[in-house]
Design a protein around this motif. Structure first.
Motif, PDB file in Angstrom:
ATOM      1  N   PHE A   1      29.230  54.482  36.508  1.00 22.61           N
ATOM      2  CA  PHE A   1      30.619  54.142  36.245  1.00 22.61           C
ATOM      3  C   PHE A   1      30.779  52.639  36.329  1.00 22.61           C
ATOM      4  N   SER A   2      31.907  52.187  35.783  1.00 19.25           N
ATOM      5  CA  SER A   2      32.211  50.764  35.872  1.00 19.25           C
ATOM      6  C   SER A   2      32.728  50.498  37.275  1.00 19.25           C
ATOM      7  N   TRP A   3      32.077  49.584  37.969  1.00 18.17           N
ATOM      8  CA  TRP A   3      32.320  49.419  39.407  1.00 18.17           C
ATOM      9  C   TRP A   3      33.437  48.407  39.630  1.00 18.17           C
ATOM     10  N   ILE A   4      33.245  47.221  39.116  1.00 18.69           N
ATOM     11  CA  ILE A   4      34.256  46.176  39.237  1.00 18.69           C
ATOM     12  C   ILE A   4      34.400  45.581  37.846  1.00 18.69           C
ATOM     13  N   ALA A   5      35.615  45.482  37.358  1.00 18.91           N
ATOM     14  CA  ALA A   5      35.818  44.836  36.069  1.00 18.91           C
ATOM     15  C   ALA A   5      37.024  43.949  36.196  1.00 18.91           C
ATOM     16  N   THR A   6      36.799  42.676  36.203  1.00 20.39           N
ATOM     17  CA  THR A   6      37.930  41.763  36.319  1.00 20.39           C
ATOM     18  C   THR A   6      37.556  40.460  35.661  1.00 20.39           C
ATOM     19  N   GLY A   7      38.388  40.058  34.732  1.00 17.46           N
ATOM     20  CA  GLY A   7      38.097  38.812  34.033  1.00 17.46           C
ATOM     21  C   GLY A   7      36.731  38.862  33.363  1.00 17.46           C
ATOM     22  N   ASP A   8      35.917  37.850  33.619  1.00 17.05           N
ATOM     23  CA  ASP A   8      34.602  37.788  32.978  1.00 17.05           C
ATOM     24  C   ASP A   8      33.578  38.617  33.724  1.00 17.05           C
TER      25      ASP A   8
ATOM     26  N   TYR B   1      28.061  50.362  38.052  1.00 12.57           N
ATOM     27  CA  TYR B   1      27.196  50.981  39.054  1.00 12.57           C
ATOM     28  C   TYR B   1      26.108  51.674  38.257  1.00 12.57           C
TER      29      TYR B   1
ATOM     30  N   ILE C   1      57.305  30.510  62.331  1.00 13.62           N
ATOM     31  CA  ILE C   1      57.621  31.727  61.579  1.00 13.62           C
ATOM     32  C   ILE C   1      58.224  32.791  62.493  1.00 13.62           C
TER      33      ILE C   1
ATOM     34  N   LEU D   1      73.179  36.745  39.666  1.00 14.31           N
ATOM     35  CA  LEU D   1      72.441  37.141  38.468  1.00 14.31           C
ATOM     36  C   LEU D   1      73.300  36.971  37.219  1.00 14.31           C
TER      37      LEU D   1
ATOM     38  N   LEU E   1      72.776  34.570  33.993  1.00 11.58           N
ATOM     39  CA  LEU E   1      72.601  35.091  32.636  1.00 11.58           C
ATOM     40  C   LEU E   1      73.636  34.509  31.674  1.00 11.58           C
TER      41      LEU E   1
END
Lengths: 477, 636
Positions: B69-76, B81, B600, B629, B633
């Motif tokens: 399977f596709s494990w990590i897909a982000t950007g390039d 896996y 904070i 709002l 507008l």
């Protein structure tokens, strides 16, 4: 023309509708509450499994009133998953709290009916119908512990504010209709230049306000802590997951499809996102009640979702949906654990065992619960390798793709603040000794059904944390 | 069988979860032990089936690429896996699961009665899972996942008896030293991704094929990867963790610190052979590091008295030999020695475990002696393993080691060859010193109280199987003057890319059968002489004196640990204590952070007051929001 085969596409909705009605009938005739419970489980499982049937189909049926596509299917599956886990965890909780009435389950199912209508509705009126159906069920469920003042307060506040905000929502729909002469969402999406007229934009703004209220976006977030604290804990879990998914399921596709024509709203959404994240994260720091703390944390999560909404691109679609996937598991898991530890009190005015101080030394007394809770909190804080990390990651990635780099930097900084209160809870559990002797030991006796529900959430949190892409291999959003 | 290949990796993971989650509830050694052994046996059977499936294909097409399977897909960055099953990886999978299974069996006997029995098997299964990911991964990130996974399991198992302080220290040392290597690995990954946009090994290798020899970038990447390999495979300067790692249970030493994990570095270099063929500069460094490690560790082993320490230094030395092979571009021979070494070193470790078991946890060989008749099976198998290690024909170690020495002679020259010869001589000497002191002579332990006994059959059967493998294992890679190297043909397609690059700039070496036979004769004579001298001296020795002069230096392992302590550990500790902690951390960082945090939390106490609980206020705020709002507008 409505054709008979159109009904094929709404099988999950039909199952839930029939189930909701039948549970009412069963409850009236049967003394055995287990029957209602198991019937509800069967109904939800049947609806969930049939929701997958049309996973590859994109169509519009029922005279343009119902839209079936991968997005609506994904949202349906998410909602039904959240409901299934909630139902499993409910049984022992409502028995413990003495609110084991059959309406509990049928109200849950009716609210699901509303949610499904919202996410598959292709007409603003149908969406509105679904929203009201869901909300009315929520009002009743929030006040389900009718002998408790907090629960009553919760229901009343939710109802009053909800009714108030519904007015704005309807007015918004009316203005949009006034400009375009239609309430059909597909037609609105393809209306082109007309959308840029001020009247339409005002209508659209008011419409969004109605949903921002449901999501708990600043400045419409005030009800969240009060309602979440007073409602039965399992219901809080359900409202904060399934309810949010349904609301996102309406606005997300609309925003993305209108994206190029509503760029005016981008600053609005961005500012709302920042203020929501900030208010949620900062106020959570000074909370001493666990349910209120998680309520503020869920306001902060609404802020992250708003970052995605402000991005208005396809990455946002993916990012928000994954965030919701993670959210179903980690948020429900956290609330289920709270519901396990919550104690029944003879004193009808107070919930017991919900203060941060009650969580001291939990790791020693019940290490498994403590480990699970820790994992959910880490995931909510967005720490890898848990699912929540990828949710935040994809959303901020979407913001960067949309050139909202400043927004993602601010968002990431604020989420650093949020780590503080999650860690605080973890510190209480692991590094402090219990100063609380009034516990009865059977607090930690967890029923098998609840155990099952927690296992589902922990597996989800871990699995989607380790293999984030698997979800999109199945749901090709 | 390759259809079920995912089970190969899944089964150990399932075993880990069952033993890890329910081990205490099961509370039954038989079930825990056998369950996790079967979780290794089934993968072995499946991978054997896959092996024959590969064998039935034509040599060039022997690659199965399984994307799960596709494990990590982000950007390039897109990472699947996915497993790459080819002659190289399947050979190692067979070694890991085969020897792994035997060691699991052995452990059932060895760990009997230990209170962490189920936990032990859970860790062992997790280790196999991680190791399989390491050798099967088709991309560097997946390999790195396995790489870190085996490191973690190694840490957990070295420190398995964590009640003793020195085991905990040894575990930490292994972890920290390995981090240095991992750092190199990670930087190499980043460089590869930044420059080639992929982490998939085949894609990366095909992209660099066109680059010229000794390109700066390639040298950097290959050096960094080699740094990683030095950590995992215990080479100078990062070898110091391996001897200490012997604090763990002995079967762990056999599996992790002899047969499998420590060879990960060799595997990594063999997997990226094209890179090393393109960067002969690095490969020469590999050669020198390997030579020095082989020699240094072999000399240290001469003077050690702990039976496991001797074997540990022997492992470091033999790993050095494997790097020497890679340094001579002989990738096939490196893998060959890896396999034979896995056989005989696992055997020797398990044999030493059997001795320790029989001697009731005694590890000092000066307090043993005369065990030959009391532990017959252990003795015979250990003897076979020692002959194999010393390089006596026709046992397995002979074929692989002599091939390495011969290649060193023709590729790098006689000077390098002499070093390997000295190391080999030391090897024969120390292992027969061990045999002489342990199994021969008169007992030097308290016979009234200690009755050494043979180990149970669950422990001796793996010894016998491994002894057979150590004896005949060398026949898979016969040298060409004797026959035909099956392993050479089998692995040839994997290394063909590297070989064709090599042929473009390296002149063909003159090979001559006469020279090779002559060198074989020399090394066999040297080894035999050493064995005889060592055996004569130590089988009768009864008194032991403190060594002096160079012997003392050797006994103290060249004082490397002490030098590291003085030059690296102490300065780091001092700087971090005096400057980084007391000034930088407490004053600067904490001051800043606490300031922000205080601000904070004050903010939080102020802001919470907006939550009045009064519903009129809530509506007022909402309406205010809507009005703003609308104003925006209308007047935007």
């Amino acid at each position: 023309m409505i054709q008979l085969q159109d009904f094929n596409y709404i099988i999950p909705l039909l199952i839930i509708t029939i189930g909701a009605t039948v549970t009412l009938v069963i409850d009236a005739f049967s003394k055995n509450k287990n029957v209602v419970f198991w019937f509800t489980i069967v109904t939800v499982v049947a609806a969930l499994s049939t929701a997958f049937i049309h996973i590859d189909i994109a169509t519009i049926v029922f005279n343009n009133f119902i839209r079936i596509n991968i997005l609506s299917t994904t949202f349906q599956v998410l909602i039904l998953t959240a409901i299934l886990i909630s139902v499993f965890s409910s049984k022992s909780y409502i028995e413990k709290e003495g609110i084991n009435f059959g309406e509990y389950y049928s109200l849950m199912l009716f609210s699901v009916m509303g949610m499904i209508l919202m996410v598959i509705g292709n007409d603003l009126l149908l969406v509105f119908l679904g929203l009201e159906l869901m909300s009315i069920c929520f009002y009743v469920l929030a006040g389900f512990m009718r002998k408790r003042i907090k629960s009553n307060e919760s229901a009343l506040k939710y109802f009053l504010l909800g009714a108030f905000m519904t007015g704005f929502l309807l007015y918004g729909i009316a203005l949009m209709y006034g400009v375009l002469g239609t309430t059909n969402i597909s037609t609105i999406s393809s209306a082109g230049e007309l959308i840029k007229t001020p009247t339409f934009l005002i209508g659209f703004g008011l419409f969004m306000v109605g949903f921002f209220f449901k999501l708990g976006v600043f400045p419409f977030q005030m009800w969240v802590p009060d309602v979440y604290e007073g409602a039965p804990t399992t219901i809080t879990g359900m409202m904060s997951t399934a309810g949010k998914i349904a609301a996102v399921g309406v606005i997300l596709p609309i925003v993305v499809s209108l994206a190029s024509n509503i760029t005016t709203f981008r600053p609005v959404f961005s500012v709302a996102a920042i203020l929501t994240m900030l208010i949620g994260s900062v106020i959570a720091l000074s909370q001493s009640n666990v349910k209120r703390l998680l309520a503020y944390s869920s306001i902060a999560s609404a802020g992250y979702i708003m970052v995605g909404i402000a991005s208005m691109n396809d990455w946002a679609l993916k990012g928000i949906i994954f965030y919701l996937v993670a959210y179903v598991f980690m948020q429900l898991g956290a609330f289920i654990i709270i519901s396990i530890l919550e104690q029944n009190s003879s004193d009808t005015n107070e919930f017991k065992n919900l203060e941060l101080n009650n969580y001291k030394g939990l790791a020693k007394e019940n290490p498994v619960l403590a480990i699970f809770f820790t994992i959910f909190l880490f995931s909510l804080a967005g720490i890898p390798p848990f699912a929540g990390f990828w949710g935040k990651y994809y959303i901020f990635y979407a913001a960067i793709q949309a050139n909202l780099i400043w927004l993602s930097i601010v968002g990431i900084l604020i989420s650093v603040v949020s780590v503080y209160y999650y860690l605080k809870l973890i510190v209480y559990m692991w590094f402090m000794d219990s100063d609380n002797t009034e516990y009865s030991q059977d607090v930690y006796r967890v029923s098998p059904l609840t155990n099952f529900a927690v296992s589902l959430t922990i597996v989800g949190t871990l699995f989607f944390g380790l293999f984030p892409e698997v979800f999109f291999n199945l749901f090709k959003v | 069988m390759s259809n079920f290949f995912y089970l190969v990796v899944l089964m150990p993971l399932i075993g880990f979860f069952i033993n890890g989650l329910f081990g205490k509830k099961i509370n039954n050694e038989k079930i825990s032990g056998w369950l996790s052994s079967i979780c290794i046996l089934i993968p072995f059977i499946i991978s054997a089936g896959t092996f024959f499936e590969l064998l039935s294909m034509s040599p060039e097409s022997r690659t199965i690429h399984q994307v799960y399977f596709s494990w990590i897909a982000t950007g390039d960055l897109g990472i699947n896996y996915a497993y790459l099953i080819d002659p190289l990886s399947i050979s190692l999978v067979l070694v890991i699961t085969g020897i792994g299974f035997l060691i699991h069996l052995y452990s059932i006997g060895y760990m009997h009665g230990d209170k962490g029995f189920a936990k032990y098997f859970a860790f062992l299964n997790l280790f196999v899972f991680a190791m399989l990911n390491l050798v099967l991964g088709d991309n560097l990130l997946l390999i790195f996942l396995g790489w870190e996974g085996v490191g973690l399991c190694s840490y957990l198992l070295i420190g398995f008896w964590y009640e003793k302080k020195f085991t905990g220290d040894a575990a930490k040392k292994a972890f920290i030293v390995n981090r240095i290597g991992d750092f190199g690995f990670m930087i190499a990954m980043f460089l590869i991704f930044a420059n080639f946009g992929t982490l998939e090994i085949s894609a990366f290798l095909s992209q660099i094929s066109g680059i010229q020899i000794n390109d700066g970038l390639l040298i950097a990447i290959s050096l960094l990867l080699f740094l990683g390999a030095c950590g995992k495979s215990a080479q100078i300067p990062l070898y110091v963790w391996l001897p200490d790692a012997m604090a763990g249970p002995t079967p762990v030493s056999a599996l992790i610190h002899a047969a499998t994990m420590v060879t990960a570095g060799i595997y990594l270099l063999a997997r990226t052979s094209i890179l090393y063929a393109l960067a002969p500069f690095t490969t020469h460094i590999v050669l020198i590091v390997g030579l020095l490690t082989a020699l240094m560790a072999a000399t240290i082993a001469l003077k050690q008295n702990d039976i496991k320490k001797i074997l540990a230094y022997s492992t470091v030395s033999q790993l050095g030999f494997m790097f020497v092979a890679i340094g001579n571009f002989a990738f096939t021979i490196a893998v060959f020695h890896l396999i034979t070494h896995a056989f005989f070193k696992a055997l020797l470790f398990l044999g030493s475990g059997s001795v320790i078991h029989g001697m009731h946890e005694e590890q000092d060989i000066t307090k043993m002696g005369g065990l030959k008749n009391k532990m017959k099976i252990t003795f015979v198998t250990f003897f076979i393993g020692s002959l194999a290690l010393a390089g006596i024909p026709p046992l397995s170690g002979f074929f692989s080691k002599d091939e390495i020495m011969y290649l060193t002679f023709i590729t790098s020259g006689p000077a390098y060859y002499i070093i390997t010869l000295i190391a080999a001589a030391c090897t024969a000497f120390y292992i027969f010193r061990l045999i002489g002191l342990t199994f021969y002579g008169k007992p030097r332990y308290d016979e009234a109280h200690l009755h050494p006994h043979e180990s149970p059959s669950l422990m001796t059967i793996p010894l016998i199987i491994l002894a057979v493998l150590s004896a005949i294992g060398g026949f898979i890679g016969l040298p060409h003057w004797l026959g035909h190297s099956m392993l050479g043909d089998w692995l040839a397609p994997v290394f063909s890319g590297a070989m064709s690059i090599l042929s473009t700039y390296q002149p063909e070496h003159q090979t001559s059968v006469a020279l090779e036979l002559g060198l074989v004769a020399v090394s066999v004579i040297v080894a035999t002489t050493m064995i005889v001298i060592s055996f004569k001296k130590f089988s009768k020795q009864t008194t032991f004196e403190e060594p002096t002069g160079f012997g003392k230096v050797l006994e103290n392992k060249y004082y490397v640990d002490e030098i590291y302590d003085k030059t690296i550990v102490e300065p780091i500790q001092k700087t971090s204590d005096k400057i980084l902690w007391k000034i930088f951390d407490i004053k600067i960082i904490d001051g800043f952070i606490n300031g922000v945090a205080n601000y904070i939390s004050r903010l939080s106490f102020d802001w919470r007051k907006i939550q009045t609980g009064v519903i009129q206020d809530y509506t007022t705020l909402s309406v205010a929001g809507i009005v703003i709002l609308l104003i925006y507008l209308i007047f935007r």
